[in-house]
Design a protein around this motif. Structure first.
Motif, mmCIF file in Angstrom:
data_model
loop_
_atom_site.group_PDB
_atom_site.id
_atom_site.type_symbol
_atom_site.label_atom_id
_atom_site.label_comp_id
_atom_site.label_asym_id
_atom_site.label_seq_id
_atom_site.Cartn_x
_atom_site.Cartn_y
_atom_site.Cartn_z
ATOM 1 N N ASP A 181 80.831 83.144 50.604
ATOM 2 C CA ASP A 181 81.563 82.098 51.313
ATOM 3 C C ASP A 181 80.729 80.838 51.548
ATOM 4 O O ASP A 181 81.282 79.785 51.902
ATOM 5 C CB ASP A 181 82.032 82.602 52.690
ATOM 6 N N MET A 182 79.413 80.935 51.391
ATOM 7 C CA MET A 182 78.558 79.867 51.879
ATOM 8 C C MET A 182 78.692 78.552 51.117
ATOM 9 O O MET A 182 78.449 77.481 51.674
ATOM 10 C CB MET A 182 77.092 80.331 51.917
ATOM 11 N N ALA A 183 79.088 78.599 49.879
ATOM 12 C CA ALA A 183 79.336 77.343 49.154
ATOM 13 C C ALA A 183 80.495 76.594 49.817
ATOM 14 O O ALA A 183 80.438 75.367 50.011
ATOM 15 C CB ALA A 183 79.641 77.616 47.685
ATOM 16 N N GLY A 184 81.547 77.337 50.184
ATOM 17 C CA GLY A 184 82.684 76.721 50.861
ATOM 18 C C GLY A 184 82.325 76.245 52.255
ATOM 19 O O GLY A 184 82.792 75.187 52.704
ATOM 20 N N VAL A 185 81.488 77.006 52.966
ATOM 21 C CA VAL A 185 81.043 76.583 54.293
ATOM 22 C C VAL A 185 80.231 75.296 54.179
ATOM 23 O O VAL A 185 80.395 74.359 54.977
ATOM 24 C CB VAL A 185 80.221 77.698 54.974
ATOM 25 N N MET A 186 79.357 75.228 53.172
ATOM 26 C CA MET A 186 78.542 74.028 52.988
ATOM 27 C C MET A 186 79.422 72.814 52.715
ATOM 28 O O MET A 186 79.146 71.713 53.204
ATOM 29 C CB MET A 186 77.555 74.247 51.838
ATOM 30 N N THR A 187 80.485 72.999 51.962
ATOM 31 C CA THR A 187 81.419 71.900 51.709
ATOM 32 C C THR A 187 82.026 71.402 53.013
ATOM 33 O O THR A 187 82.148 70.182 53.242
ATOM 34 C CB THR A 187 82.537 72.357 50.757
ATOM 35 N N MET A 188 82.386 72.327 53.903
ATOM 36 C CA MET A 188 82.978 71.923 55.174
ATOM 37 C C MET A 188 81.947 71.298 56.104
ATOM 38 O O MET A 188 82.273 70.393 56.888
ATOM 39 C CB MET A 188 83.672 73.124 55.830
ATOM 40 N N ILE A 189 80.687 71.755 56.048
ATOM 41 C CA ILE A 189 79.623 71.106 56.817
ATOM 42 C C ILE A 189 79.504 69.643 56.403
ATOM 43 O O ILE A 189 79.359 68.747 57.235
ATOM 44 C CB ILE A 189 78.282 71.848 56.626
ATOM 45 N N GLN A 190 79.594 69.396 55.108
ATOM 46 C CA GLN A 190 79.525 68.028 54.620
ATOM 47 C C GLN A 190 80.746 67.225 55.074
ATOM 48 O O GLN A 190 80.632 66.048 55.445
ATOM 49 C CB GLN A 190 79.423 68.014 53.092
ATOM 50 N N GLU A 191 81.907 67.848 55.072
ATOM 51 C CA GLU A 191 83.117 67.161 55.543
ATOM 52 C C GLU A 191 82.972 66.765 57.013
ATOM 53 O O GLU A 191 83.380 65.668 57.421
ATOM 54 C CB GLU A 191 84.341 68.055 55.359
ATOM 55 N N LEU A 192 82.378 67.661 57.811
ATOM 56 C CA LEU A 192 82.162 67.360 59.223
ATOM 57 C C LEU A 192 81.159 66.221 59.380
ATOM 58 O O LEU A 192 81.339 65.331 60.221
ATOM 59 C CB LEU A 192 81.677 68.608 59.959
ATOM 60 N N ALA A 193 80.103 66.226 58.573
ATOM 61 C CA ALA A 193 79.122 65.143 58.620
ATOM 62 C C ALA A 193 79.775 63.802 58.264
ATOM 63 O O ALA A 193 79.489 62.768 58.880
ATOM 64 C CB ALA A 193 77.965 65.438 57.670
ATOM 65 N N ASP A 194 80.663 63.832 57.285
ATOM 66 C CA ASP A 194 81.384 62.612 56.901
ATOM 67 C C ASP A 194 82.243 62.116 58.065
ATOM 68 O O ASP A 194 82.297 60.914 58.352
ATOM 69 C CB ASP A 194 82.264 62.877 55.681
ATOM 70 N N TYR A 195 82.913 63.061 58.751
ATOM 71 C CA TYR A 195 83.755 62.709 59.889
ATOM 72 C C TYR A 195 82.936 62.062 60.998
ATOM 73 O O TYR A 195 83.403 61.131 61.681
ATOM 74 C CB TYR A 195 84.462 63.960 60.413
ATOM 75 N N GLU A 196 81.699 62.527 61.190
ATOM 76 C CA GLU A 196 80.836 62.001 62.239
ATOM 77 C C GLU A 196 80.025 60.798 61.778
ATOM 78 O O GLU A 196 79.096 60.367 62.454
ATOM 79 C CB GLU A 196 79.911 63.113 62.745
ATOM 80 N N ASN A 197 80.382 60.244 60.607
ATOM 81 C CA ASN A 197 79.708 59.065 60.051
ATOM 82 C C ASN A 197 78.217 59.305 59.836
ATOM 83 O O ASN A 197 77.391 58.417 60.050
ATOM 84 C CB ASN A 197 79.922 57.845 60.964
#
Length: 332
Positions: A181-197
């Protein structure tokens, strides 16, 4: 400092460390919870389920077994930087203060943290504890409550509905993450970082997540939400330990926009709370930036207390550079 030996604590030290905790509580005109005993401390610090590491200062002039101080910390995790440590308690007996004992306890802990591959070390201090604030600032820690406006929250498990269920669309399952699952989790971590600018902030990758979580690592665990075969959210957490006993830190959670507002965040927290109860835990801990008002409202709706606003608790942080500088300082 020649008369004091700093060493990693042994299980036989648990009772003496507990006595020093009681002494500190008396000095601060407070008390330890009735359920917290030296046996609980021993269970948290040693053995197969240990989440705590501790170092003690042992005076060569004192009787065998007497301690001048201790420092306690537990493993933590920063989803952008990886392995971390959280200092939960530091105490030096009055007779040994202003002699460098606290500094050397901190430096020994930092050396251990660096050797473990940690990239960050957090701690909390009350805003009126000037002596401790001065000590940690001199050692290189930054008050990130002041510089970045982080707030520390606390929530008792008993205030949550432990059997909360997700009421969203589709066939959805919440389960513990596995390495795949960790590849998908890493993708979402990046999405969250994008959201937080902060798109450039993540400095880890999926491989790092795999090596730092079960079955390979012990720094964090993760629940994921899967809808129709696709990951739609994650919640990263790890056990904590202090004089309150075991708890859980909800380090990070994220839900994809299409699945928000349907109870998935509550379901994540309920799952983690149940996980914590099995460990003997009683509470959540988490930190939030003050501008993140939706998340703060979510936590407060669950009954969480803002310890920064209500109690004056400040979050301090050693970044990687400060940790290594502190750890490499010459001991005289």
């Amino acid at each position: 400092m020649a008369r004091v030996n700093i060493r990693e604590a042994k299980e036989a030290d648990a009772k003496k460390i507990f006595e020093l905790m009681q002494q500190q509580a008396t000095e601060q005109n407070t008390f330890l919870p009735s359920h917290f005993t030296h046996e609980v401390l021993a269970d948290g610090t040693w053995g197969p389920t240990a989440v705590v590491m501790a170092f003690v200062a042992e005076s060569k002039a004192s009787q065998v077994g007497e301690l001048d101080g201790y420092i306690l910390a537990h493993r933590a995790y920063a989803p952008w930087f990886g392995r971390a440590l959280y200092i939960k308690d530091l105490y030096v007996v009055p007779a040994a203060r202003r002699s460098g004992v606290a500094t050397h306890l901190c430096r020994e802990l930092m050396r251990a943290a660096v050797s473990m591959g940690c990239n960050q070390c957090d701690l909390r201090l009350h805003k009126e504890n000037w002596a401790a604030m001065d000590l940690f600032e001199k050692l290189g820690a930054e008050n990130v409550t002041v510089s970045e406006d982080w707030h520390i929250f606390n929530l008792d498990f008993k205030l949550m509905e432990m059997k909360s269920k997700y009421g969203g669309r589709g066939r959805l399952q919440i389960r513990l993450a596995v390495p795949e699952d960790m590849a998908g989790v890493m993708t979402m971590i990046q999405e969250l970082a994008d959201y937080e600018n902060m798109s450039d902030a993540p400095q880890i990758n999926a491989h790092t997540l795999v090596t730092d979580s079960p079955p390979q690592g012990t720094f964090f665990e993760c629940f994921v939400a899967e809808s129709d075969g696709a990951l739609v959210g994650y919640a990263m957490f790890y056990p904590t330990f202090s004089h309150r006993g075991f708890g859980m830190c909800l380090e990070d959670f994220y839900v994809k926009p299409a699945h928000r507002g349907q109870g998935l965040g509550t379901a994540f927290m309920a799952q983690i709370a149940q996980h914590g109860v099995k460990l003997g835990g009683s509470h959540f801990e988490f930190v939030v930036l003050s501008w993140n008002t939706p998340t703060i409202a979510f936590y407060k709706n669950k009954g969480a207390t803002d310890l920064t606003v209500d109690k004056g608790v400040q979050l301090y942080r050693f970044d990687d550079t400060a940790m290594r500088k502190c750890a490499s300082a010459i001991t005289h």
